[in-house]
Design a protein around this motif. Structure first.
Motif, PDB file in Angstrom:
ATOM      1  N   THR A  19      65.283  43.081  13.321  1.00 24.79           N
ATOM      2  CA  THR A  19      65.394  43.640  14.551  1.00 24.79           C
ATOM      3  C   THR A  19      63.479  44.384  14.938  1.00 24.79           C
ATOM      4  N   ASP A  20      63.189  44.690  14.256  1.00 28.99           N
ATOM      5  CA  ASP A  20      61.774  45.035  14.383  1.00 28.99           C
ATOM      6  C   ASP A  20      61.100  43.686  14.843  1.00 28.99           C
ATOM      7  N   HIS A  21      60.989  42.412  13.658  1.00 29.66           N
ATOM      8  CA  HIS A  21      60.447  41.460  13.653  1.00 29.66           C
ATOM      9  C   HIS A  21      60.983  40.555  15.553  1.00 29.66           C
ATOM     10  N   ILE A  22      62.281  40.868  15.293  1.00 26.86           N
ATOM     11  CA  ILE A  22      62.455  40.270  16.812  1.00 26.86           C
ATOM     12  C   ILE A  22      62.003  40.469  17.789  1.00 26.86           C
ATOM     13  N   ARG A  23      61.741  41.833  17.473  1.00 24.25           N
ATOM     14  CA  ARG A  23      61.472  42.509  19.390  1.00 24.25           C
ATOM     15  C   ARG A  23      59.926  42.410  19.224  1.00 24.25           C
ATOM     16  N   LEU A  24      59.189  41.899  18.575  1.00 23.60           N
ATOM     17  CA  LEU A  24      57.930  41.384  18.215  1.00 23.60           C
ATOM     18  C   LEU A  24      57.393  39.783  18.830  1.00 23.60           C
ATOM     19  N   VAL A  25      58.525  39.164  18.133  1.00 21.55           N
ATOM     20  CA  VAL A  25      58.232  37.965  19.054  1.00 21.55           C
ATOM     21  C   VAL A  25      59.081  37.868  20.878  1.00 21.55           C
ATOM     22  N   ILE A  26      59.830  39.168  21.185  1.00 25.63           N
ATOM     23  CA  ILE A  26      60.007  38.877  22.474  1.00 25.63           C
ATOM     24  C   ILE A  26      58.939  39.756  23.673  1.00 25.63           C
ATOM     25  N   GLY A  27      58.026  40.255  22.625  1.00 26.60           N
ATOM     26  CA  GLY A  27      57.208  40.439  23.094  1.00 26.60           C
ATOM     27  C   GLY A  27      55.972  38.886  23.599  1.00 26.60           C
ATOM     28  N   GLN A  28      55.747  38.206  21.998  1.00 25.42           N
ATOM     29  CA  GLN A  28      55.422  37.388  22.386  1.00 25.42           C
ATOM     30  C   GLN A  28      55.705  35.937  23.775  1.00 25.42           C
ATOM     31  N   PHE A  29      56.976  36.273  23.093  1.00 35.36           N
ATOM     32  CA  PHE A  29      57.659  35.477  24.965  1.00 35.36           C
ATOM     33  C   PHE A  29      57.249  35.288  25.543  1.00 35.36           C
ATOM     34  N   LEU A  30      57.255  36.973  26.159  1.00 35.66           N
ATOM     35  CA  LEU A  30      57.261  37.305  27.746  1.00 35.66           C
ATOM     36  C   LEU A  30      55.799  36.860  28.462  1.00 35.66           C
ATOM     37  N   LYS A  31      54.750  37.451  27.168  1.00 36.20           N
ATOM     38  CA  LYS A  31      53.176  37.390  27.102  1.00 36.20           C
ATOM     39  C   LYS A  31      53.420  35.791  27.930  1.00 36.20           C
ATOM     40  N   LEU A  32      53.744  34.885  26.887  1.00 33.75           N
ATOM     41  CA  LEU A  32      53.978  33.253  27.936  1.00 33.75           C
ATOM     42  C   LEU A  32      54.343  33.355  28.149  1.00 33.75           C
ATOM     43  N   ARG A  33      55.730  33.994  28.940  1.00 36.30           N
ATOM     44  CA  ARG A  33      56.252  33.601  30.505  1.00 36.30           C
ATOM     45  C   ARG A  33      55.039  34.504  31.364  1.00 36.30           C
ATOM     46  N   GLU A  34      54.661  34.864  31.421  1.00 32.26           N
ATOM     47  CA  GLU A  34      53.241  35.501  32.186  1.00 32.26           C
ATOM     48  C   GLU A  34      52.621  34.407  32.401  1.00 32.26           C
ATOM     49  N   GLN A  35      52.367  34.138  31.839  1.00 35.87           N
ATOM     50  CA  GLN A  35      50.582  33.460  31.490  1.00 35.87           C
ATOM     51  C   GLN A  35      51.831  32.300  32.746  1.00 35.87           C
ATOM     52  N   GLU A  36      52.542  31.369  32.015  1.00 32.70           N
ATOM     53  CA  GLU A  36      53.244  30.264  32.925  1.00 32.70           C
ATOM     54  C   GLU A  36      53.373  30.303  33.929  1.00 32.70           C
ATOM     55  N   LYS A  37      53.992  32.205  34.301  1.00 31.19           N
ATOM     56  CA  LYS A  37      53.675  32.445  35.770  1.00 31.19           C
ATOM     57  C   LYS A  37      52.575  32.003  37.099  1.00 31.19           C
ATOM     58  N   LEU A  38      52.018  32.419  36.169  1.00 29.79           N
ATOM     59  CA  LEU A  38      50.657  32.397  36.740  1.00 29.79           C
ATOM     60  C   LEU A  38      50.152  31.633  36.492  1.00 29.79           C
ATOM     61  N   ARG A  39      49.773  30.674  35.896  1.00 27.06           N
ATOM     62  CA  ARG A  39      50.037  28.882  36.001  1.00 27.06           C
ATOM     63  C   ARG A  39      50.229  28.463  36.993  1.00 27.06           C
ATOM     64  N   ASN A  40      51.087  27.878  37.977  1.00 28.98           N
ATOM     65  CA  ASN A  40      52.842  27.620  38.052  1.00 28.98           C
ATOM     66  C   ASN A  40      52.252  29.080  39.686  1.00 28.98           C
ATOM     67  N   ALA A  41      51.952  29.614  39.226  1.00 31.65           N
ATOM     68  CA  ALA A  41      51.755  30.196  40.867  1.00 31.65           C
ATOM     69  C   ALA A  41      50.167  29.280  41.389  1.00 31.65           C
ATOM     70  N   ASN A  42      49.084  29.637  41.137  1.00 29.18           N
ATOM     71  CA  ASN A  42      48.280  28.631  41.053  1.00 29.18           C
ATOM     72  C   ASN A  42      47.822  27.225  41.715  1.00 29.18           C
ATOM     73  N   ALA A  43      48.614  26.470  41.485  1.00 23.68           N
ATOM     74  CA  ALA A  43      49.633  25.548  40.893  1.00 23.68           C
ATOM     75  C   ALA A  43      49.563  25.025  42.172  1.00 23.68           C
ATOM     76  N   CYS A  44      51.034  26.274  42.150  1.00 25.84           N
ATOM     77  CA  CYS A  44      51.538  25.925  44.066  1.00 25.84           C
ATOM     78  C   CYS A  44      50.639  26.215  45.320  1.00 25.84           C
ATOM     79  N   GLN A  45      49.913  27.351  45.011  1.00 23.37           N
ATOM     80  CA  GLN A  45      48.628  27.569  46.064  1.00 23.37           C
ATOM     81  C   GLN A  45      47.895  26.401  46.408  1.00 23.37           C
ATOM     82  N   ARG A  46      47.271  25.679  45.221  1.00 22.08           N
ATOM     83  CA  ARG A  46      46.280  24.596  45.198  1.00 22.08           C
ATOM     84  C   ARG A  46      47.426  23.427  45.681  1.00 22.08           C
ATOM     85  N   LEU A  47      48.565  23.453  45.994  1.00 23.15           N
ATOM     86  CA  LEU A  47      49.351  22.820  46.411  1.00 23.15           C
ATOM     87  C   LEU A  47      49.672  22.534  47.948  1.00 23.15           C
TER      88      LEU A  47
END
Length: 354
Positions: A204-232
């Protein structure tokens, strides 16, 4: 078993080769049939699956126009032999992918995301989400044994079931051997492969740490998508002016939108920013509270009208919001415009030749 790196190399080499062949054909051949064949072959191989929408002549001509624009931009449209140049090939391939996506066709142009994560393990892989990722149909250790993990039943086979929620993410199942996790976020089921080593004394601790990795990557993707949308958006605004977006809930209607409702003549609307239609005088016929609006650019006809039908040789058309234009009827081929008579095509733009 085929690794993702081998798959990426194999597929991208084939796609790059076909788009290079398209560029060479456009650069040296005047025969429109040969150009269309080369364009269809390149676009067909960029698709994620043989199924779904076909590559028609309209899309092929858009790819040909794109090839001409890229060659002109790089100052190599000369009829001379074209040398292999990835800067040119990359320009046309990425834009061609967007043309297909705008037409509702899933594409597969694989890549490594940040931190060398295969695209099949990120939310950027739309082909996988649609169950049409070519890699997921292979016998591959990188894609849950050749079957897309998003299509698997977590209660069968290799997965251990869980019901653990952490920071808004619910873990439903884990394949510990492959470090593959099935998460549910806002009702959407997402497969995620562990990115980095995790040291934990309990699963269960392992899963929580991986969820942290998932959320960090998700935020990075949101930022990239927002920047791409702004450029478009900035690119679009240079072509056809400011866009009026829907107002925030509870803030009332802006003066700009009230002007549209009072007199929709000369305005167009869109729900996705990709396909724009002429706003009807009876504005209540559309969900105007969810629509974007902008002025119809001067000299533009949105959708087929009688003028276009009567004199197709006098018009150009665009399927990408006016970013590029193609002759509606080509010299020597009077039937090339016959498609305008089949349906309204109210998302296609037309303008008279200069």
């Amino acid at each position: 078993m085929l690794s993702f790196e081998d798959f990426l190399t194999e597929r991208n080499d084939a796609i790059d080769d076909l788009f290079f062949r398209l560029l060479k054909t456009v650069n040296t051949e005047d025969d429109q049939e040969k150009r269309i064949c080369a364009a269809k072959e390149a676009l067909k191989n960029l698709k994620a699956s043989e199924e779904g929408f076909p590559i028609d002549n309209v899309l092929a001509k858009e790819a040909i126009r794109l090839a001409e624009d890229v060659l002109k931009e790089h100052k190599v449209l000369s009829g001379k032999p074209l040398e292999w140049d990835m800067s040119i090939i990359g320009d046309i391939t990425e834009t061609a992918e967007k043309i297909l996506n705008d037409a509702g066709i899933q594409t597969c142009f694989p890549f490594f995301a940040d931190d060398e994560v295969p695209c099949v393990n990120t939310n950027e892989c739309h082909a996988k989400a649609a169950g049409k990722c070519p890699f997921c149909t292979r016998d591959s250790k990188d894609c849950a044994g050749g079957e897309c993990a998003m299509q698997q039943n977590p209660d069968q086979g290799k997965f251990d079931s869980y019901d653990l929620e952490y920071r808004g993410v619910r873990c439903l199942a884990v394949n510990w051997e492959q470090r593959l996790f099935i998460f549910e976020v806002d009702g959407e089921r997402i497969s995620f492969r562990q990115l980095q080593y995790v040291e934990a004394s309990a699963d269960t601790d392992h899963i929580r740490l991986v969820i942290g990795q998932f959320l960090k990557l998700r935020e990075q993707e949101k930022l990239r998508n927002a920047n791409a949308c702004q450029r478009l958006l900035q690119k679009y605004q240079k072509v056809f002016g400011e866009i009026i977006f829907p107002d925030e809930s509870g803030e009332g209607q802006s003066d700009a939108r009230r002007k549209v409702y009072a007199n929709p003549a000369g305005w167009m609307y869109s729900y996705d920013g990709l396909r724009w239609r002429t706003a009807p005088m009876d504005i209540g016929k559309i969900a105007y509270e969810n629509a974007m609006f902008r002025r119809i650019p001067e000299g533009i006809i949105v959708g087929v009208n009688e003028d276009v039908k009567k004199a197709p040789k006098d018009f150009l058309f665009s399927t990408n919001n006016g970013l590029s234009w193609t002759p509606l009827q080509e010299e020597g081929r009077p039937s090339s415009s016959v498609w305008v008579f089949h349906g309204r095509h109210d998302w296609v733009w037309f303008r008279r030749k200069n």
